[in-house]
Scaffold this motif. Structure first.
Motif, PDB file in Angstrom:
ATOM      1  N   UNK A  69       9.211  25.599 -21.072  1.00  0.00           N
ATOM      2  CA  UNK A  69       9.629  27.003 -21.011  1.00  0.00           C
ATOM      3  C   UNK A  69       8.471  27.932 -20.671  1.00  0.00           C
ATOM      4  N   UNK A  70       8.816  29.086 -20.131  1.00  0.00           N
ATOM      5  CA  UNK A  70       7.838  30.125 -19.893  1.00  0.00           C
ATOM      6  C   UNK A  70       7.479  30.802 -21.218  1.00  0.00           C
ATOM      7  N   UNK A  71       6.442  31.645 -21.180  1.00  0.00           N
ATOM      8  CA  UNK A  71       6.032  32.366 -22.391  1.00  0.00           C
ATOM      9  C   UNK A  71       7.172  33.238 -22.910  1.00  0.00           C
ATOM     10  N   UNK A  72       7.913  33.866 -22.008  1.00  0.00           N
ATOM     11  CA  UNK A  72       9.014  34.731 -22.423  1.00  0.00           C
ATOM     12  C   UNK A  72      10.135  33.906 -23.044  1.00  0.00           C
ATOM     13  N   UNK A  73      10.446  32.760 -22.458  1.00  0.00           N
ATOM     14  CA  UNK A  73      11.496  31.908 -23.010  1.00  0.00           C
ATOM     15  C   UNK A  73      11.129  31.415 -24.408  1.00  0.00           C
ATOM     16  N   UNK A  74       9.872  31.040 -24.610  1.00  0.00           N
ATOM     17  CA  UNK A  74       9.427  30.610 -25.937  1.00  0.00           C
ATOM     18  C   UNK A  74       9.598  31.741 -26.948  1.00  0.00           C
ATOM     19  N   UNK A  75       9.236  32.925 -26.531  1.00  0.00           N
ATOM     20  CA  UNK A  75       9.369  34.080 -27.417  1.00  0.00           C
ATOM     21  C   UNK A  75      10.838  34.343 -27.760  1.00  0.00           C
ATOM     22  N   UNK A  76      11.704  34.276 -26.768  1.00  0.00           N
ATOM     23  CA  UNK A  76      13.127  34.520 -26.999  1.00  0.00           C
ATOM     24  C   UNK A  76      13.729  33.456 -27.913  1.00  0.00           C
ATOM     25  N   UNK A  77      13.304  32.215 -27.740  1.00  0.00           N
ATOM     26  CA  UNK A  77      13.772  31.136 -28.606  1.00  0.00           C
ATOM     27  C   UNK A  77      13.393  31.411 -30.056  1.00  0.00           C
ATOM     28  N   UNK A  78      12.136  31.753 -30.284  1.00  0.00           N
ATOM     29  CA  UNK A  78      11.682  32.034 -31.653  1.00  0.00           C
ATOM     30  C   UNK A  78      12.418  33.227 -32.245  1.00  0.00           C
TER      31      UNK A  78
END
Length: 401
Positions: A69-78
């Motif tokens: 995942x991209x940095x944004x996707x990781x953030x959204x997941x968390x």
């Protein structure tokens, strides 16, 4: 700068939200939303659910079995996990030691250790702090002496978070006393079931045994468990610390707890107090600012830049925010938050919410019972992971010059 998420990112958020809502056990989310005690089965159960989906290593690249995942996707997941009431992923395996193994471990070590981390089957602990070696981590004294194809480890670690559950521990050990302290440290992986390992829980202010002392008495560790080169462990430790301090910021939990604070304020009748709502608004502004900083760090990591300096800032601000929302919850509930009722941390507790250390307060509600425990527990945040005073000195030297 456009801070809006793209349609693709919004679609990803919806996908994660739907999956989490369908797979997160309701009894676990109830505990999280109400600050109740989470058992090892709760924490590892959720980790295994994520592992089966391939999302426990949510920050891993595809080459190591992660989603890439991209940095944004990781953030959204968390964020979606936190808002849904999922337990915080225990970071020591998937967030801390895994990136070190990926970056500095050999192919055999990667094949041996990463699958158990990704599945959630193996619980990892962190062996960094020692008595007298906390923020001054380079002064660790736990000794590892090479004897043939083994290391013999003697010493002590302390403040080992959830170490009583650990299967394996990644350790900073001293393998040389020559030169600067940083140059004689090695990074060793240790089976906590080994002969000579003793774990002693430490009971904290909130009544929990969240941290532990761990003693090593002639513990034999195969030399093949050494990560990278001997005496180069400080380099690997710094790599790990950038991940730790980003994780410590825990902005998504702060966003969830902000909503809990608002619920408590409304229940206790202080929501209409303009001065109290001003304090909530100031907290919310700080959380949004912290979120922007987290996104900057994640973007820097994605582009290969060193984010350690900014990660120190995240640790400082994130820990202060956690203490602030716990304090505001106590203020919102007033005297009803004061009694410390340790039993109230158990799910299904049916005790008298008004019974406490000071004889009880008529009118108290069950939701207020865990507030004192949370407040006491979060006093630690400005100390662990490198005390905030030390972090400010580091930021002053490395960022301000």
């Amino acid at each position: 700068m456009d801070l809006a998420f793209t349609p693709e990112e919004q679609a990803f958020r919806e996908e994660v939200r739907a999956w989490v809502q369908s797979n997160l056990p309701k009894e676990i989310s109830h505990k999280v939303h109400n600050a109740l005690r989470l058992t090892r089965d709760d924490l590892q159960g959720w980790a295994k659910i994520l592992g089966k989906k391939g999302w426990l290593g949510f920050g891993w690249p595809k080459e190591f079995g992660g989603p890439g995942w991209t940095a944004v996707q990781k953030h959204l997941f968390e964020e979606e996990c936190a808002l849904a009431g999922a337990p915080r992923i225990i970071p020591f395996g998937p967030v801390m030691v895994a990136p070190v193994i990926m970056a500095f471990g050999n192919a055999e070590q990667q094949k041996r250790f990463l699958p158990g981390i990704a599945s959630g089957e193996v619980w990892w602990s962190q062996g960094y702090s020692e008595p007298g070696s906390g923020s001054d981590l380079a002064s660790v004294k736990t000794r590892a002496e090479r004897v043939g194809d083994k290391y013999i480890v003697n010493g002590q670690k302390t403040w080992t978070t959830l170490g009583q559950y650990g299967d394996w521990m990644f350790n900073l050990v001293r393998t040389s006393t020559e030169g600067k302290p940083q140059t004689g440290i090695s990074f060793l992986l240790l089976d906590m079931k080994s002969k000579g390992v003793t774990v002693r829980p430490i009971k904290l202010l909130d009544g929990e045994c969240e941290v532990n002392e761990v003693f090593f008495d002639n513990v034999e560790v195969p030399a093949e468990n050494l990560i990278g080169e001997e005496n180069k462990g400080w380099t690997y430790a710094k790599h790990l610390l950038s991940h730790e301090r980003t994780n410590i910021a825990d902005v998504n939990r702060s966003k969830r707890e902000l909503e809990r604070l608002k619920r408590i304020a409304k229940t206790e009748g202080v929501w209409d107090d303009q001065r109290f709502r001003d304090q909530i608004a100031l907290l919310e502004v700080d959380i949004v600012a912290l979120e922007m900083m987290v996104l900057r760090v994640l973007s820097a990591e994605k582009s290969g830049k060193n984010s350690l300096d900014i990660a120190g800032l995240l640790k400082i601000k994130g820990s202060e925010i956690q203490q602030r929302y716990a304090e505001l919850m106590m203020l919102a509930a007033g005297p009803f938050a004061m009694p410390f009722i340790e039993e109230a941390m158990e799910a299904g507790w049916q005790g008298d919410a008004t019974a406490g250390a000071l004889g009880g307060f008529p009118g108290g509600v069950t939701a207020n019972a865990p507030l004192a425990s949370t407040y006491f527990n979060l006093r630690k945040t400005t100390i662990y992971g490198g005390s905030n005073e030390v972090q400010r000195n580091i930021v002053a030297q490395t960022v301000l010059g």
